[in-house]
Design an enzyme around this catalytic site. Structure first.
Site, PDB file in Angstrom:
ATOM      1  CG  ASP A   1      -1.671   1.251   1.456  1.00 15.75           C
ATOM      2  OD1 ASP A   1      -1.669   2.114   0.556  1.00 15.75           O
ATOM      3  OD2 ASP A   1      -2.291   1.393   2.531  1.00 15.75           O
TER       4      ASP A   1
ATOM      5  CE  LYS B   1      -1.793   6.867  -3.411  1.00 13.55           C
ATOM      6  NZ  LYS B   1      -2.314   5.939  -2.378  1.00 13.55           N
TER       7      LYS B   1
ATOM      8  CD  GLU C   1      -5.170   3.563  -2.600  1.00 15.12           C
ATOM      9  OE1 GLU C   1      -6.074   4.327  -2.211  1.00 15.12           O
ATOM     10  OE2 GLU C   1      -4.026   3.962  -2.866  1.00 15.12           O
TER      11      GLU C   1
ATOM     12  CG  ASP D   1      -9.500   5.129   1.767  1.00 16.19           C
ATOM     13  OD1 ASP D   1      -9.120   5.719   2.792  1.00 16.19           O
ATOM     14  OD2 ASP D   1      -8.718   4.598   0.956  1.00 16.19           O
TER      15      ASP D   1
END
Ligand code: AMP
Length: 622
Positions: free
Chosen positions: A23, A86, A186, A210
């Protein structure tokens, strides 16, 4: 078309080697694997050591340091410590310009569509290189735990990541010496961690909510025959736990009449940390948080009750609920159509999140038993285990055994369909011309994993002709790769403004044995690091060449806008940059590009202003 099980498990390619699940998060990253004995996924590390902060500090001499040490440098060295990389992966400056204040480090402002670069002192980095540093740290961590080399991984990305962001993630893996077997979404990983989608006969619709430290996503997935399809995805890339902390800081600032504008960065950071501590405290214990601290030279009594917290963050919670509602609307589904809800991200520990979700969908549909910080990594490990062929009950679908792509400037391979993509598949990308008046464009199609096309297998080529003569960069040439269920590849190129098009059909697997595939994969693994470094150098050189071409053309046409001194200085910078290109030092080339870019930017503005004032003069009043 080969079955994935043949390629992946074929003898010499490390048949024993473990495949890890990663992850690669905005704030923290985790590596996980499936335990051979229990068959269950588990994260590598214990306690606080599981999470590797996704922070890179560039120390003296351009040496990158990753993780907890780097995180501590965020306050002491904000300009050379890179967080949230990211958010920059596979993005151009244009994509992030609205949020440039968010970053304390320098992101090069290149006003065209090029991928961003980050400067720390005299050193230049791409988000790919920085992400590769995080991945290298995770790889080493897994290797230290297992006592053997780890060279294959499944990496997760947000469902909304586009192809460029996914390709950048793959490249980062490659640079870290990892063979990235698959990039998965994800929310898919989170569902897999709960075992959703593992039964090939089951059909389900799942909501994945999330809420992490800095980002929020909600996705709706349909799972059928073991295949996950994203029906809709919504979110806010600048909404997360940090915003909840900020509300607490503002609440204290208001109640205690603090004027934080005069505070040092360290004091502001300290009160933020206190806010986070208070949030976690009131979210876990049903007690009042109370602490006395000295900040900005004052003794402050900081207090918070859950009820206050809930009240001041109601607006933020509602934002997430609105996104959830929009995602449902986009998917054209009703509440009854949802079979399961999966909670992901540390902020879903906040009781009001669970409460609101349960109120909407019912308690029995909510999956929250796994650690919400770990669930994505655990699911990535499950996918890795499937790819390793360890789950006999799961059907492996036909995939492309090698990547397919075309040649771009500098002899680079531009991957259109990555290896291990399920077929049938389709991929579309736009290109343009690099020279004024260009009327032809050669499309050469290659197969393989190497960064330079000359190392790959050429499948065919054709020339798109009759492109109307236009200035460089104006034609829109769309290249389409379509691979059907029989593995036949059709490549089409079309100039969108004029409609001219050309196509070719190829059977990529023709004459290619399993042994050839194996050899090509082995070669790509052996050369991965060198290959990606070479690609970055070639990209820097191409960028420098184009910059010199554009600036020289600008000088030829618009000398009158510049003073003699400016013309001289610009020519000097072009000359220096041109000289650095063949020398092959990437940092020196990028530094030259940066210098020329910064120096000439005001000239382009002058040209714009001139054009605008020209247009205004020509405007008739009535
Ligand atoms: P992630 O990015 O998924 O690691 O999420 C980190 C976020 O979760 C941070 O904003 C944390 O403050 C938040 N978080 C972690 N634990 C708790 C908790 N017990 N209660 C509330 N928020 C939490």
């Amino acid at each position: 078309m080969a079955k994935i099980s043949i390629n992946i498990k074929s003898g010499t390619i490390e048949s024993e080697g473990i495949i890890v699940g990663i992850d690669l998060g905005t704030t923290n990253s985790i590596v996980a694997m499936v335990d051979a004995e229990s068959g269950k996924p588990k994260v590598i590390g214990t306690g606080d050591d599981v999470l590797v902060p996704s922070v890179i500090h560039i120390a003296e001499g351009g040496i990158p340091i990753v993780g907890e040490t780097a995180r501590r440098a965020l306050v002491s060295h904000p300009h050379s410590t890179i967080f949230s990389v990211k958010r920059l992966l596979g993005r151009s400056y244009k994509d992030i310009a609205n949020h440039s204040d968010f970053y304390s480090y320098r992101i090069l402002d290149e006003d065209d569509g090029k991928l961003v670069k980050i400067a720390a002192g005299d050193h230049f980095f791409t988000p790919i290189e920085l992400s590769a540093e995080i991945l290298t740290t995770l790889k080493r961590k897994a290797e230290a735990y297992l006592g053997k080399t780890v060279s294959r991984a499944v990496i997760t990305v947000p469902a909304y990541f586009n192809d460029s962001q996914r390709q950048a993630t793959r490249d980062a893996g490659k640079l870290a010496g990892l063979d990235v077997l698959r990039i998965i979404n994800e929310p898919t990983a989170a569902s897999l961690a709960y075992g959703i989608g593992l039964d090939p006969n089951e059909m389900k619709t799942v909501v994945v909510y999330d809420l992490g430290g800095g980002t929020f996503d909600v996705s709706i997935l349909r799972i059928e025959d073991g295949v996950f399809e994203v029906l809709s995805t919504r979110g806010d890339t600048y909404l997360g736990g940090d915003d909840f902390d900020r509300e607490i800081v503002q609440y204290w600032a208001k109640n205690l009449t603090l004027d934080m504008k005069s505070w040092s960065q360290a004091d502001v950071q300290s009160i933020r940390l206190k806010a986070e501590e208070a949030k976690r405290f009131v979210c876990t214990a049903n007690l009042k948080y109370s602490d006395s601290v000295i900040l900005h030279g004052n003794n402050l009594q900081l207090e918070l009750e859950f009820a206050n917290f809930e009240e001041i963050t109601r607006r933020l919670m509602q934002k997430t609920m609105d996104c959830l509602q929009s995602a449902l609307t986009d998917s054209a589904l009703g509440l009854d159509d949802i079979d399961e809800v999966v909670l992901v991200g540390g902020s879903t520990r906040m009781p009001m999140v669970k409460q609101r979700i349960a109120d909407i969908f019912g308690h029995n549909k909510v999956n929250d038993t796994l650690d919400p910080d770990q669930v994505v990594a655990l699911g990535a490990a499950v996918e890795a285990d499937i790819l390793a062929g360890n789950r006999k009950d799961i059907l492996l679908l036909d995939v492309t055994p090698l990547s397919l792509g075309i040649e771009t400037l500098g002899g680079l391979m531009d991957v259109m369909i990555p290896r291990n993509t399920k077929i049938p598949a389709k991929f579309v990308k736009q290109y343009t011309t690099s020279v004024d008046g260009q009327v032809k464009m050669g499309i050469s199609i290659y197969q393989g994993e190497r960064e330079l096309v000359e190392e790959n297998r050429k499948l065919g080529e054709f020339i798109l002709t009759d492109i109307p003569a236009m200035p460089a960069g104006l034609p829109k040439i769309e290249v389409r790769f379509l691979i059907n269920a029989d593995g036949i590849l059709t490549v089409e190129a079309q100039e969108l403004r004029s409609g001219v098009q050309q196509q070719v059909q190829i059977k990529p697997q023709y004459g290619l044995t399993d042994a050839d595939v194996e050899k090509m994969l082995m070669d790509s693994l052996t050369h991965a690091k060198h290959d990606v470094e070479l690609r970055m150098l070639v990209e820097a050189k191409t960028e420098a060449e184009q910059m010199c071409y554009t600036v020289t053309r600008f000088l030829d046409k618009n000398k009158s806008l510049l003073t003699d001194e400016e013309v001289l200085k610009t020519k000097e910078l072009v000359k220096m940059l041109n000289k650095s290109i063949p020398e092959g030092d990437k940092n020196a080339i990028l530094s030259g590009v940066d210098a020329l870019n910064t120096y000439t930017r005001p000239f382009a503005e002058r040209l714009m202003n001139q054009a605008v004032s020209g247009a205004l003069k020509g405007t008739k009043i009535n």
